[in-house]
Motif scaffolding. Structure first.
Motif, mmCIF file in Angstrom:
data_model
loop_
_atom_site.group_PDB
_atom_site.id
_atom_site.type_symbol
_atom_site.label_atom_id
_atom_site.label_comp_id
_atom_site.label_asym_id
_atom_site.label_seq_id
_atom_site.Cartn_x
_atom_site.Cartn_y
_atom_site.Cartn_z
ATOM 1 N N PRO A 1 20.793 8.534 -13.837
ATOM 2 C CA PRO A 1 19.601 10.271 -13.593
ATOM 3 C C PRO A 1 18.581 9.907 -12.778
ATOM 4 C CG PRO A 1 20.839 9.849 -15.927
ATOM 5 C CD PRO A 1 21.166 8.417 -15.342
ATOM 6 N N ARG A 2 18.174 10.700 -11.820
ATOM 7 C CA ARG A 2 17.056 10.394 -11.067
ATOM 8 C C ARG A 2 16.175 9.925 -11.819
ATOM 9 N NH1 ARG A 2 13.811 13.700 -9.439
ATOM 10 N NH2 ARG A 2 15.223 16.102 -10.758
ATOM 11 N N THR A 3 15.557 10.725 -12.306
ATOM 12 C CA THR A 3 13.620 9.891 -12.500
ATOM 13 C C THR A 3 14.338 8.075 -13.344
ATOM 14 O OG1 THR A 3 14.459 11.438 -14.819
ATOM 15 C CG2 THR A 3 13.633 12.095 -12.902
ATOM 16 N N GLN A 4 15.469 8.622 -14.206
ATOM 17 C CA GLN A 4 15.933 7.496 -14.675
ATOM 18 C C GLN A 4 15.773 6.097 -13.934
ATOM 19 O OE1 GLN A 4 19.457 6.855 -17.442
ATOM 20 N NE2 GLN A 4 17.928 6.045 -19.043
ATOM 21 N N TRP A 5 16.042 6.263 -12.740
ATOM 22 C CA TRP A 5 16.213 5.178 -11.390
ATOM 23 C C TRP A 5 15.192 4.555 -10.991
ATOM 24 C CZ3 TRP A 5 19.281 1.572 -9.986
ATOM 25 C CH2 TRP A 5 18.685 1.418 -8.642
ATOM 26 N N MET A 6 13.635 6.321 -11.757
ATOM 27 C CA MET A 6 12.179 5.942 -10.717
ATOM 28 C C MET A 6 11.878 4.911 -12.119
ATOM 29 S SD MET A 6 9.932 6.754 -9.171
ATOM 30 C CE MET A 6 9.346 5.399 -8.942
ATOM 31 N N ASP A 7 12.168 5.415 -13.306
ATOM 32 C CA ASP A 7 11.742 4.521 -14.283
ATOM 33 C C ASP A 7 12.439 2.964 -13.918
ATOM 34 O OD1 ASP A 7 10.457 6.610 -16.119
ATOM 35 O OD2 ASP A 7 12.057 7.429 -17.232
ATOM 36 N N TYR A 8 13.676 2.920 -13.757
ATOM 37 C CA TYR A 8 13.899 1.435 -13.726
ATOM 38 C C TYR A 8 12.895 0.183 -12.652
ATOM 39 C CZ TYR A 8 16.791 -2.156 -10.732
ATOM 40 O OH TYR A 8 17.011 -2.840 -10.733
ATOM 41 N N LEU A 9 12.795 1.097 -11.801
ATOM 42 C CA LEU A 9 11.964 0.663 -10.895
ATOM 43 C C LEU A 9 10.607 0.389 -11.024
ATOM 44 C CD1 LEU A 9 12.795 2.625 -7.314
ATOM 45 C CD2 LEU A 9 13.581 0.353 -8.208
ATOM 46 N N ARG A 10 9.737 1.462 -11.435
ATOM 47 C CA ARG A 10 8.759 1.324 -12.174
ATOM 48 C C ARG A 10 8.550 -0.594 -13.459
ATOM 49 N NH1 ARG A 10 8.595 7.171 -14.288
ATOM 50 N NH2 ARG A 10 7.756 8.245 -12.784
ATOM 51 N N TRP A 11 9.503 -0.344 -13.951
ATOM 52 C CA TRP A 11 9.910 -1.681 -14.521
ATOM 53 C C TRP A 11 10.121 -2.545 -13.844
ATOM 54 C CZ3 TRP A 11 14.110 -4.420 -14.887
ATOM 55 C CH2 TRP A 11 13.441 -6.301 -16.149
ATOM 56 N N PHE B 1 1.054 -1.017 0.479
ATOM 57 C CA PHE B 1 -0.052 -0.393 0.534
ATOM 58 C C PHE B 1 1.084 1.102 -0.074
ATOM 59 C CE2 PHE B 1 -1.964 -3.348 2.040
ATOM 60 C CZ PHE B 1 -3.644 -3.783 1.186
ATOM 61 N N ASP B 2 0.774 1.917 -0.705
ATOM 62 C CA ASP B 2 1.485 3.495 -1.233
ATOM 63 C C ASP B 2 0.265 4.101 -0.722
ATOM 64 O OD1 ASP B 2 4.903 4.134 -1.561
ATOM 65 O OD2 ASP B 2 3.304 5.453 -2.032
ATOM 66 N N GLN B 3 0.630 5.388 -0.492
ATOM 67 C CA GLN B 3 -0.417 6.570 -1.207
ATOM 68 C C GLN B 3 0.519 7.277 -2.006
ATOM 69 O OE1 GLN B 3 0.860 9.153 2.379
ATOM 70 N NE2 GLN B 3 3.421 9.416 2.108
ATOM 71 N N ALA B 4 1.046 7.098 -2.526
ATOM 72 C CA ALA B 4 1.552 8.410 -4.006
ATOM 73 C C ALA B 4 0.623 7.709 -5.147
ATOM 74 C CB ALA B 4 3.491 8.468 -4.243
ATOM 75 N N ASN B 5 0.737 8.464 -5.403
ATOM 76 C CA ASN B 5 0.198 7.738 -7.392
ATOM 77 C C ASN B 5 0.935 7.023 -7.929
ATOM 78 O OD1 ASN B 5 -1.754 9.520 -7.184
ATOM 79 N ND2 ASN B 5 -0.708 11.234 -8.472
ATOM 80 N N ALA B 6 0.356 5.815 -8.402
ATOM 81 C CA ALA B 6 1.259 4.799 -9.574
ATOM 82 C C ALA B 6 2.657 5.107 -9.880
ATOM 83 C CB ALA B 6 0.573 4.004 -10.090
ATOM 84 N N GLY B 7 3.744 5.110 -9.755
ATOM 85 C CA GLY B 7 5.160 5.170 -10.408
ATOM 86 C C GLY B 7 5.966 6.785 -10.031
ATOM 87 N N HIS B 8 4.948 6.763 -8.219
ATOM 88 C CA HIS B 8 5.464 8.153 -8.023
ATOM 89 C C HIS B 8 6.228 8.134 -6.873
ATOM 90 C CE1 HIS B 8 3.274 10.336 -11.578
ATOM 91 N NE2 HIS B 8 4.621 11.016 -11.000
ATOM 92 N N GLU B 9 6.166 6.288 -6.318
ATOM 93 C CA GLU B 9 6.568 5.859 -4.911
ATOM 94 C C GLU B 9 7.889 6.685 -4.759
ATOM 95 O OE1 GLU B 9 3.116 3.334 -6.994
ATOM 96 O OE2 GLU B 9 5.632 4.145 -7.489
ATOM 97 N N GLY B 10 8.103 6.928 -3.118
ATOM 98 C CA GLY B 10 9.349 7.003 -2.876
ATOM 99 C C GLY B 10 9.904 8.916 -3.352
ATOM 100 N N PRO B 11 10.904 8.939 -2.754
ATOM 101 C CA PRO B 11 11.379 10.217 -3.060
ATOM 102 C C PRO B 11 11.769 10.519 -4.630
ATOM 103 C CG PRO B 11 13.757 8.713 -2.525
ATOM 104 C CD PRO B 11 12.464 7.496 -2.621
ATOM 105 N N TRP B 12 12.218 9.773 -5.498
ATOM 106 C CA TRP B 12 12.977 10.022 -6.322
ATOM 107 C C TRP B 12 11.685 10.914 -7.130
ATOM 108 C CZ3 TRP B 12 16.796 7.577 -5.026
ATOM 109 C CH2 TRP B 12 17.086 6.332 -4.482
ATOM 110 N N VAL B 13 11.152 11.110 -7.404
ATOM 111 C CA VAL B 13 10.170 12.573 -8.270
ATOM 112 C C VAL B 13 9.254 13.299 -7.652
ATOM 113 C CG1 VAL B 13 10.086 10.902 -10.420
ATOM 114 C CG2 VAL B 13 8.632 10.420 -8.682
ATOM 115 N N SER B 14 9.621 12.910 -6.316
ATOM 116 C CA SER B 14 8.829 14.240 -5.666
ATOM 117 C C SER B 14 9.979 14.908 -5.211
ATOM 118 C CB SER B 14 8.066 13.151 -4.305
ATOM 119 O OG SER B 14 8.828 12.318 -3.524
#
Length: 491
Positions: free
Chosen positions: A133-143, A75-88
């Motif tokens: 790149p920070r946002t690319q790390w988030m892309d990887y976590l989404r994958w 369960f996560d309070q963020a929108n899908a694909g925005h979990e954690g600090p990487w794009v917040s």
């Protein structure tokens, strides 16, 4: 920062995913489900509920699945694909960790960032890459979440965690936009809540009477465009302090002043110097005094901001670093703020506190039912005045399974099934529950502990299954007893 996928590698991810499926099949993973289902109030009880679907939560869920624990939910309070600090609230251009660290890959080469990157951009671009790149790390976590089919419920936050008399745990949850809460029952709960851990952002007392529109913590959502032409102050010398200062400068702030308590910036990351599997696996077994000694020294030495982060600020002529300048007093007036330090007085429009986080579980409403029972290190360990450290003292005193322990034995037995897999676990387990370098090791330690607890709790069912198992390996016609009496044929 994003990159264009090369046509030569446009089919790379599909091939990588096929390779991962084959690797897992050869290893017979995930293991078949083995946990007996449990029901309460006509509902299937979750074997494990995970609060937080950032990197730590995903890695823990993946390893639980590998071990055949199927009935889990994140369960996560963020929108899908925005979990954690990487794009917040993470505001660095690139990760601070070296690109080759395997992070949440759980020792599967096809699950590494490098494999994901090379499948799309090729080996040459990987070799040319400096840091991720920070946002690319988030892309990887989404994958990562997608390829492992991890079950995440987004836009949902924990309202209350409540132990029940039958040993189960009630999670009261609210989904964004819903007025009503809903409840979920679980046998185990994992708090994978990141750097915020059990507490939240720390703001020093000097800030608490300032108008809300004049200041923020570095983890807050900040409208940097609104700071164009403004005088901005940043408190702190951490990486996040420099990242926020750089964002303000790049947005066109008229002037940025950084107020740094120390007379010099720290230059050496001490823990990096002893990073090894020995530290990862050995820290949790150290005597308490040595655990405290290691982390106290590291905290006192402080982690230096990355060189790139500092240069990102200092290349601006309108950036000013004030060393030996703690804030003695801050006040608001009609046109802004006035800040006093030992070096002088400064007029500001906005102030950002990059002052870290605290782990005071008492400050979180969702933990009100368990917080009074949680044992902290201060409840049983005295480091002496020379090693006094309030942040360490408030850390939860966790057992070998990342589980909370009772301050008063017998007062809240359910704590043994609530696992703290976040930054607050550092003093008990080392830095294995949030940072990239050892996140897989921490997740494997956690998942194996939960697996053992689930098996032990269901030992009667497993014993009954042992007794009931009747699949014969032999049919009985494979041999002849050499000592059996001969049968005489009288015909």
């Amino acid at each position: 920062m994003s990159q264009t996928i090369s046509p030569a590698h446009s089919g790379g991810l599909a091939a990588l995913e096929a390779r991962l499926r084959e690797d897992l099949a050869w290893l017979e993973l995930p293991a078949p489900a083995w946990v007996p289902p449990r029901f309460a109030e006509n509902e299937r009880v979750l074997d494990v509920a995970i609060i937080g679907a950032g990197m730590a939560g995903l890695t823990a869920a993946a390893e639980l699945r590998m071990l055949g624990i199927e009935h889990i939910q994140l369960f996560d309070q963020a929108n899908a694909g925005h979990e954690g600090p990487w794009v917040s609230y993470a505001r660095m251009n690139t990760l601070r960790s070296p690109k080759q660290l395997t992070g949440p890959a759980l020792r599967f080469p096809a699950l590494t960032f490098r494999a994901w990157y090379e499948a799309q951009f090729g080996r040459e671009q990987w070799e040319a890459l400096n840091k991720i790149p920070r946002t690319q790390w988030m892309d990887y976590l989404r994958w990562y979440r997608k390829v492992l089919a991890l079950p995440v419920v987004n836009d949902t936050h924990l309202v209350r965690l409540q132990p029940r008399e039958d040993g189960l745990l009630t999670l009261e949850l609210r989904t964004s936009g819903d007025a009503q809460t809903r409840t979920v029952l679980a046998r185990h709960v994992v708090l994978a809540t990141g750097r915020e851990g059990l507490g939240g952002a720390y703001v020093p007392p000097v800030a608490r009477h300032l108008p809300a529109h004049r200041h923020a913590h570095s983890s807050d959502a900040i409208d940097f465009d609104a700071l164009r032409g403004r005088r901005v102050g940043v408190v702190g010398a951490s990486a996040s302090a420099f990242d926020n200062a750089a964002c303000a400068l790049e947005a066109g702030a008229a002037r940025v002043d950084m107020f740094i308590r120390r007379s010099e910036l720290p230059r050496i990351n001490k823990l990096t110097g002893i990073g090894s599997p020995g530290l990862v696996h050995g820290f949790m077994h150290l005597p308490d005094a040595w655990k405290w000694r290691f982390l106290h020294y590291s905290a006192q030495s402080q982690t230096p901001p990355p060189r790139d982060s500092v240069l990102r600020v200092t290349r601006h002529e309108n950036a000013y670093l004030h060393l030996g300048s703690p804030i003695d007093h801050a006040a608001a007036h009609a046109d802004g703020l006035v800040i006093d330090t030992p070096k002088g007085r400064y007029e500001l429009d906005y102030l950002i506190f990059a002052t870290g986080f605290h782990s005071e579980i008492d400050t979180r409403d969702e933990f009100a039912a368990i917080a009074p029972h949680v044992r902290r290190w201060r409840d049983r360990f005295d480091p002496g005045t020379e090693l006094d450290n309030e942040e360490l003292a408030t850390s939860p005193d966790l057992d070998s399974r990342f589980a909370f322990q009772e301050r008063v034995p017998g007062a809240c037995p359910a704590l043994a099934r609530i696992h703290c897999f976040n930054h607050a676990a550092s003093l008990s387990h080392g830095k294995v529950a949030g940072d990239i370098p050892a996140i897989s090791d921490g997740a494997q330690r956690l998942a194996r502990a939960i697996a053992s607890m689930l098996f032990d709790a269901d030992r009667e069912s497993h014993y009954a299954a042992l007794q009931a198992f009747d699949k014969a390996e032999l049919a009985g016609d494979e041999w002849t007893d050499a000592d059996a009496p001969s049968v005489i044929d009288e015909s």
